[in-house]
Design a protein around this motif. Structure first.
Motif, PDB file in Angstrom:
ATOM      1  N   GLY A   1       0.798  -1.227   0.000  1.00  0.00           N
ATOM      2  CA  GLY A   1       0.000   0.000   0.000  1.00  0.00           C
ATOM      3  C   GLY A   1       0.825   1.269   0.000  1.00  0.00           C
ATOM      4  N   GLY A   2       2.149   1.149  -0.107  1.00  0.00           N
ATOM      5  CA  GLY A   2       2.991   2.346  -0.127  1.00  0.00           C
ATOM      6  C   GLY A   2       2.672   3.208  -1.339  1.00  0.00           C
ATOM      7  N   GLY A   3       2.483   4.490  -1.131  1.00  0.00           N
ATOM      8  CA  GLY A   3       2.196   5.384  -2.252  1.00  0.00           C
ATOM      9  C   GLY A   3       0.740   5.394  -2.680  1.00  0.00           C
ATOM     10  N   LEU A   4      -0.062   4.575  -2.003  1.00  0.00           N
ATOM     11  CA  LEU A   4      -1.466   4.488  -2.406  1.00  0.00           C
ATOM     12  C   LEU A   4      -2.216   5.802  -2.172  1.00  0.00           C
ATOM     13  N   GLU A   5      -1.769   6.566  -1.170  1.00  0.00           N
ATOM     14  CA  GLU A   5      -2.438   7.843  -0.891  1.00  0.00           C
ATOM     15  C   GLU A   5      -2.377   8.759  -2.123  1.00  0.00           C
ATOM     16  N   LEU A   6      -1.250   8.672  -2.823  1.00  0.00           N
ATOM     17  CA  LEU A   6      -1.098   9.511  -4.006  1.00  0.00           C
ATOM     18  C   LEU A   6      -2.085   9.093  -5.098  1.00  0.00           C
ATOM     19  N   SER A   7      -2.183   7.783  -5.325  1.00  0.00           N
ATOM     20  CA  SER A   7      -3.117   7.284  -6.344  1.00  0.00           C
ATOM     21  C   SER A   7      -4.551   7.664  -5.974  1.00  0.00           C
ATOM     22  N   ALA A   8      -4.873   7.547  -4.689  1.00  0.00           N
ATOM     23  CA  ALA A   8      -6.242   7.819  -4.260  1.00  0.00           C
ATOM     24  C   ALA A   8      -6.577   9.305  -4.436  1.00  0.00           C
ATOM     25  N   ILE A   9      -5.655  10.166  -4.022  1.00  0.00           N
ATOM     26  CA  ILE A   9      -5.908  11.604  -4.177  1.00  0.00           C
ATOM     27  C   ILE A   9      -6.051  11.941  -5.656  1.00  0.00           C
ATOM     28  N   ALA A  10      -5.176  11.347  -6.491  1.00  0.00           N
ATOM     29  CA  ALA A  10      -5.268  11.586  -7.933  1.00  0.00           C
ATOM     30  C   ALA A  10      -6.606  11.109  -8.469  1.00  0.00           C
ATOM     31  N   ALA A  11      -7.050   9.930  -8.020  1.00  0.00           N
ATOM     32  CA  ALA A  11      -8.329   9.383  -8.495  1.00  0.00           C
ATOM     33  C   ALA A  11      -9.480  10.320  -8.112  1.00  0.00           C
ATOM     34  N   VAL A  12      -9.444  10.798  -6.864  1.00  0.00           N
ATOM     35  CA  VAL A  12     -10.529  11.655  -6.381  1.00  0.00           C
ATOM     36  C   VAL A  12     -10.570  12.967  -7.161  1.00  0.00           C
ATOM     37  N   VAL A  13      -9.400  13.569  -7.361  1.00  0.00           N
ATOM     38  CA  VAL A  13      -9.358  14.863  -8.055  1.00  0.00           C
ATOM     39  C   VAL A  13      -9.676  14.693  -9.539  1.00  0.00           C
ATOM     40  N   LEU A  14      -9.128  13.637 -10.153  1.00  0.00           N
ATOM     41  CA  LEU A  14      -9.470  13.358 -11.555  1.00  0.00           C
ATOM     42  C   LEU A  14     -10.972  13.182 -11.708  1.00  0.00           C
ATOM     43  N   GLY A  15     -11.590  12.603 -10.681  1.00  0.00           N
ATOM     44  CA  GLY A  15     -13.014  12.294 -10.734  1.00  0.00           C
ATOM     45  C   GLY A  15     -13.917  13.489 -10.511  1.00  0.00           C
ATOM     46  N   GLY A  16     -13.343  14.677 -10.334  1.00  0.00           N
ATOM     47  CA  GLY A  16     -14.177  15.869 -10.271  1.00  0.00           C
ATOM     48  C   GLY A  16     -14.407  16.437  -8.886  1.00  0.00           C
ATOM     49  N   THR A  17     -13.774  15.846  -7.862  1.00  0.00           N
ATOM     50  CA  THR A  17     -13.908  16.416  -6.526  1.00  0.00           C
ATOM     51  C   THR A  17     -12.921  17.569  -6.376  1.00  0.00           C
ATOM     52  N   ARG A  18     -13.418  18.697  -5.889  1.00  0.00           N
ATOM     53  CA  ARG A  18     -12.540  19.852  -5.709  1.00  0.00           C
ATOM     54  C   ARG A  18     -11.571  19.561  -4.567  1.00  0.00           C
ATOM     55  N   ILE A  19     -10.305  19.838  -4.786  1.00  0.00           N
ATOM     56  CA  ILE A  19      -9.269  19.474  -3.813  1.00  0.00           C
ATOM     57  C   ILE A  19      -9.474  20.208  -2.484  1.00  0.00           C
ATOM     58  N   THR A  20     -10.145  21.365  -2.528  1.00  0.00           N
ATOM     59  CA  THR A  20     -10.389  22.110  -1.292  1.00  0.00           C
ATOM     60  C   THR A  20     -11.760  21.814  -0.699  1.00  0.00           C
ATOM     61  N   GLY A  21     -12.496  20.900  -1.289  1.00  0.00           N
ATOM     62  CA  GLY A  21     -13.757  20.460  -0.691  1.00  0.00           C
ATOM     63  C   GLY A  21     -14.986  21.194  -1.193  1.00  0.00           C
ATOM     64  N   GLY A  22     -16.155  20.669  -0.806  1.00  0.00           N
ATOM     65  CA  GLY A  22     -17.414  21.328  -1.124  1.00  0.00           C
ATOM     66  C   GLY A  22     -18.070  20.883  -2.408  1.00  0.00           C
ATOM     67  N   GLN A  23     -17.386  20.084  -3.190  1.00  0.00           N
ATOM     68  CA  GLN A  23     -17.950  19.659  -4.470  1.00  0.00           C
ATOM     69  C   GLN A  23     -17.310  18.356  -4.917  1.00  0.00           C
ATOM     70  N   GLY A  24     -18.138  17.455  -5.464  1.00  0.00           N
ATOM     71  CA  GLY A  24     -17.600  16.204  -5.981  1.00  0.00           C
ATOM     72  C   GLY A  24     -18.637  15.107  -6.023  1.00  0.00           C
ATOM     73  N   THR A  25     -18.306  14.030  -6.739  1.00  0.00           N
ATOM     74  CA  THR A  25     -19.210  12.887  -6.797  1.00  0.00           C
ATOM     75  C   THR A  25     -18.404  11.602  -6.619  1.00  0.00           C
TER      76      THR A  25
END
Lengths: 317, 240
Positions: A245-269
């Motif tokens: 699981g090393g480095g998985l946080e990076l993949s997850a954050i990338a997946a979330v942001v690529l998926g349209g969630t605003r990195i600062t919050g308040g919007q996303g699916t």
């Protein structure tokens, strides 16, 4: 469009996860052209198995980021929960189910610790979860002396390696978690509150929401889901790997942001996050097929994350 | 006219500083009371006490002839008292309905009842004379007046007895201010009591029935607007 109010088309496309879906289709086409095996049934099955872990972790990450937080500890939690569950099963002959429960409990505990520090002790999320990234990984390595834990009973391969009607169990479970997450985030008042807290924390407090309790639960849930992902990864690897699981946080954050969630919050699916995770997985899988080394892939994922955030910023407002 | 809310000898200090001292006032249904005063006169403290956001050190509140104690805004809300904060407490990414029902979502079988929330929102905004061409867009894309309408709609939807507005026109242009003043008149005609904090004397003269003048934490005037000129109020504000 002077008279048309509202978000621009690119902004809508991005925020709804459509951009990630286009990315999935585009990347698939590319790899299909350059690799004869990309769309083979064996590789598709492989993809379905591979996507499970990052997609699961990204569910928790979506809740955390959408509420205005960040969780860097998820990769370490995956490693720690898988390792401790494996140790419990292999060393103490515990029933695999009990071992799995231990794994989930460990993940939840780390998440709750994150939540307590962020919500109640007011330590910035990036600092808290970075510390827990180090602590959880350290505990996993220390408790195993850095050695993998083998000798798991075969019954534990069910989660990560078996299929039902030709579909990997890991993928089915992931789909169920997404279904549940989508219902909570987009169809219940609780989900609306989570998004609102990310959108305007002060407003959430003024309307009487218990913001700190929400945050505690969000980080706790992220830990729980990461623990679950840890079990699936451990089952797929067939052993407890303290470095998993090393480095998985990076993949997850990338997946979330690529998926349209605003990195600062308040919007996303969440559906956008799923496509984001799928895109990340397809990129890794396709680059493997094209014999691109894992060192280069590290560079690549970092670039993808940066590009995703730039797109996210550019489409705002 | 019967009294809705009466405050008796309210006092509040922060540290050693007296924010308000011995303030007594009353408000009745269908009445607009304007609270005016210079910066630091105690207007915000006074209104926050009435809304339950601040607890007074001394004094008492009576609501519909019963003595009440507000420990927090929720307590006041239970009596139908709502306050519009000066800095709009709206979520920019939410649409009008999501903002109106934020923290009070209607649910059915555990899931949000979006249709009903959307309907009620349109009704409430209709009462304020505001029509949104696209009710699904985030409020960040609305005009200042429409955003203020959403914020006022929130207090209108839940505050069926007393509505407290802190500087509702402060950040608005001329046209948008006009809309808000019309909204206040409409709410009054529904029989609600309204307390408005304002710096704008023309707005006060136009909408209020009564003006309560604060100076250095004390009430120095409580007069019917009908008998007053703007210069009278200004004189009270600065000279007491």
């Amino acid at each position: 469009m002077p008279n048309k109010l509202g978000p621009s088309l690119p902004s809508r496309l991005y925020a709804s996860g459509g951009a990630a879906l286009l990315g999935v289709l585009g990347a698939s086409c590319c790899f299909w052209i350059f690799s004869s095996v990309f769309l083979s049934p064996a590789n598709l099955l492989n993809l379905a198995r591979q996507v499970a872990v990052v997609a699961l972790v990204s569910v928790g990450m979506t809740f955390v980021i959408i509420s205005g937080g960040i969780d860097l500890s998820v990769g370490s939690v995956v490693g720690l929960s898988g390792t401790l569950a494996a140790a419990a099963i292999a060393h103490t002959q515990m029933h695999p189910f009990v071992g799995a429960m231990i794994g989930l409990a460990v993940g939840t505990c780390v998440g709750i610790i994150n939540g307590v520090f962020v919500a109640f002790l007011r330590v910035p999320a990036i600092v808290t979860t970075l510390a827990l990234l180090s602590i959880a990984r350290g505990v996993a390595l220390q408790s195993t002396n850095g050695q993998p834990i083998a000798g798991l009973t075969s019954s534990f391969s069910f989660l990560g390696r078996s299929d039902v009607l030709g579909v990997p169990v890991a993928f089915i479970l992931t789909a169920l978690v997404y279904l549940f997450g989508i219902l909570i985030l987009h169809f219940t008042a609780v989900g609306r509150h989570v998004i609102g807290i990310g959108g305007n924390e002060e407003a959430a407090r003024l309307v009487g929401l218990k913001v700190r309790i929400y945050r505690l639960c969000i980080y706790g849930a992220a830990g729980l889901i990461s623990g679950f992902a840890g079990l699936i990864l451990m089952s797929r690897l067939g052993s407890g790997q303290p470095t998993a699981g090393g480095g998985l946080e990076l993949s997850a954050i990338a997946a979330v942001v690529l998926g349209g969630t605003r990195i600062t919050g308040g919007q996303g699916t969440l559906i956008g996050t799923f496509f984001g995770a799928l895109l990340i997985t397809i990129l890794g899988n396709g680059l493997d097929l094209l014999n691109v080394g894992s060192f280069f892939q590290l560079i690549f994922i970092g670039v993808v994350l940066l590009v995703a955030v730039v797109i996210s910023r550019a489409t705002e407002g | 006219m019967s009294v809705l809310l009466s405050a008796e000898k309210l006092s509040k200090s922060y540290g050693g500083v007296r924010a308000i001292e011995d303030v007594t006032l009353q408000i009745s249904p269908g009445e607009v009371g304007a609270v005016v005063g210079d910066n630091g006169a105690g207007k915000s403290t006074l209104t926050k006490i009435l809304a339950g956001a601040v607890r007074p050190d001394a004094g008492s509140l009576r609501f519909e002839e019963r003595t009440v104690t507000f420990h927090n805004p929720k307590d006041a809300q239970r009596f139908g008292i709502e306050m519009l904060q000066q800095d709009l407490a709206i979520v920019e990414d939410f649409n009008a309905a999501q903002n109106l029902f934020f923290g009070r979502e209607l649910s059915r079988f555990g899931f949000m009842h979006r249709k009903k929330m959307s309907h009620v929102t349109q009704e409430v905004l209709g009462q304020l004379g505001v029509m949104l061409s696209d009710k699904s867009i985030p409020v960040r894309f609305l005009s200042g007046g429409q955003r203020q309408a959403v914020a006022i709609g929130r207090v209108l939807a839940w505050g069926n007895k007393l509505i407290i507005l802190d500087e509702p026109t402060a950040s608005l242009g001329v046209q948008e201010s006009r809309q808000v003043l019309e909204m206040i008149k409409r709410m009054r005609s529904d029989g609600r009591a309204i307390i408005v904090v304002s710096h704008n004397m023309e707005h006060v003269m136009e909408t209020a029935d009564r003006v309560i003048v604060m100076r250095r934490g004390r009430k120095v005037g409580d007069l019917a607007i009908a008998d007053l000129q703007i210069t009278d109020i200004v004189h009270l504000i600065v000279a007491g």
